[in-house]
Write a protein that holds these residues in place. Sequence first.
Motif, PDB file in Angstrom:
ATOM      1  N   LEU A 102       0.940  -1.299  -0.069  1.00 46.58           N
ATOM      2  CA  LEU A 102      -0.206  -0.150  -0.062  1.00 46.58           C
ATOM      3  C   LEU A 102       0.907   1.346   0.051  1.00 46.58           C
ATOM      4  N   VAL A 103       2.105   1.059   0.697  1.00 47.91           N
ATOM      5  CA  VAL A 103       3.105   2.395   0.571  1.00 47.91           C
ATOM      6  C   VAL A 103       3.325   2.537  -0.748  1.00 47.91           C
ATOM      7  N   TRP A 104       3.979   1.486  -1.554  1.00 43.43           N
ATOM      8  CA  TRP A 104       4.402   1.704  -2.881  1.00 43.43           C
ATOM      9  C   TRP A 104       3.124   2.032  -3.882  1.00 43.43           C
ATOM     10  N   GLY A 105       1.981   1.622  -3.459  1.00 46.12           N
ATOM     11  CA  GLY A 105       0.950   1.797  -4.181  1.00 46.12           C
ATOM     12  C   GLY A 105       0.688   3.410  -4.025  1.00 46.12           C
ATOM     13  N   VAL A 122       0.732   8.871  -6.582  1.00 45.25           N
ATOM     14  CA  VAL A 122       0.987  10.381  -6.584  1.00 45.25           C
ATOM     15  C   VAL A 122       2.160  10.548  -7.470  1.00 45.25           C
ATOM     16  N   GLY A 123       2.857   9.357  -8.055  1.00 45.19           N
ATOM     17  CA  GLY A 123       3.975   9.675  -8.994  1.00 45.19           C
ATOM     18  C   GLY A 123       5.371   9.636  -8.429  1.00 45.19           C
ATOM     19  N   LEU A 124       5.471   9.519  -7.105  1.00 50.25           N
ATOM     20  CA  LEU A 124       6.698   9.511  -6.532  1.00 50.25           C
ATOM     21  C   LEU A 124       7.473   8.146  -6.743  1.00 50.25           C
ATOM     22  N   ALA A 125       6.810   6.971  -7.044  1.00 47.83           N
ATOM     23  CA  ALA A 125       7.626   5.745  -7.412  1.00 47.83           C
ATOM     24  C   ALA A 125       8.174   5.861  -8.671  1.00 47.83           C
ATOM     25  N   ALA A 126       7.603   6.673  -9.709  1.00 58.49           N
ATOM     26  CA  ALA A 126       8.282   6.858 -10.754  1.00 58.49           C
ATOM     27  C   ALA A 126       9.654   7.507 -10.884  1.00 58.49           C
ATOM     28  N   VAL A 127       9.749   8.609  -9.681  1.00 55.22           N
ATOM     29  CA  VAL A 127      11.000   9.351  -9.703  1.00 55.22           C
ATOM     30  C   VAL A 127      11.938   8.075  -9.202  1.00 55.22           C
ATOM     31  N   LEU A 128      11.562   7.459  -8.403  1.00 54.49           N
ATOM     32  CA  LEU A 128      12.739   6.333  -7.687  1.00 54.49           C
ATOM     33  C   LEU A 128      12.876   5.559  -8.945  1.00 54.49           C
TER      34      LEU A 128
END
Length: 206
Positions: A50-53, A58-64
């Motif tokens: 759920l954290v990764w989801g 919100v788009g932050l995972a794409a930055v990582l």
Amino acid sequence: MFVQLLAATGVLAVLTLVPGPDMAVVTKRALASGWRDGLRTVGGITAGLLVWGTLTVVGLAAVLAASATAYTVVKLLGAAYLGFLGVQTLWQSRRGRAAPAAADAPSPVGNPWRTGLVGNVFNPKIAVFYTGLLPALAPSGVSPRLGMALLVLIHAALTLSWLGGYVMVLARARSLFEKPPVRRALDRVTGVVLIGFGIKVATSQP
């Protein structure tokens, strides 16, 4: 939309059933301290999804996923943690023939829920998986963010059901696993698997 959602659920179900670090961590915890801690570990893993989801929506995972430095930091932390769990399990397998009864055996170090959460949060492959796959699977007819959020919830529910059921199967067979020779063999296999997954995470690429 319903057909698209059903197809996406099928893809997520197949990916959920594939053995990975989460299953190894759950196996270690459930065999070491019982089904309750096993289920708590599953809860932590689900919370990590759920954290990764949330980060994906919100788009932050794409930055990582796009940052080589951030990806490397997270993957090395995750690899180190899996390696630590693996070494710990191998060390525990060094008990003698007169292994203590389950009720007297020491519990693994650390909170089981936190163990599942940390192991999952420090697996950057989930960020890559979510950012690369969820947009393609998101059903039409709703906003992309809402579609991805729905798929994250479905994936979390599938993971909770699958790993939770797996824990209960282990619990039913625990009397067999508690036999010293079987327990030592399982601890050693689980420890090697955890270390192997740690190496795999450490050498993975975005």
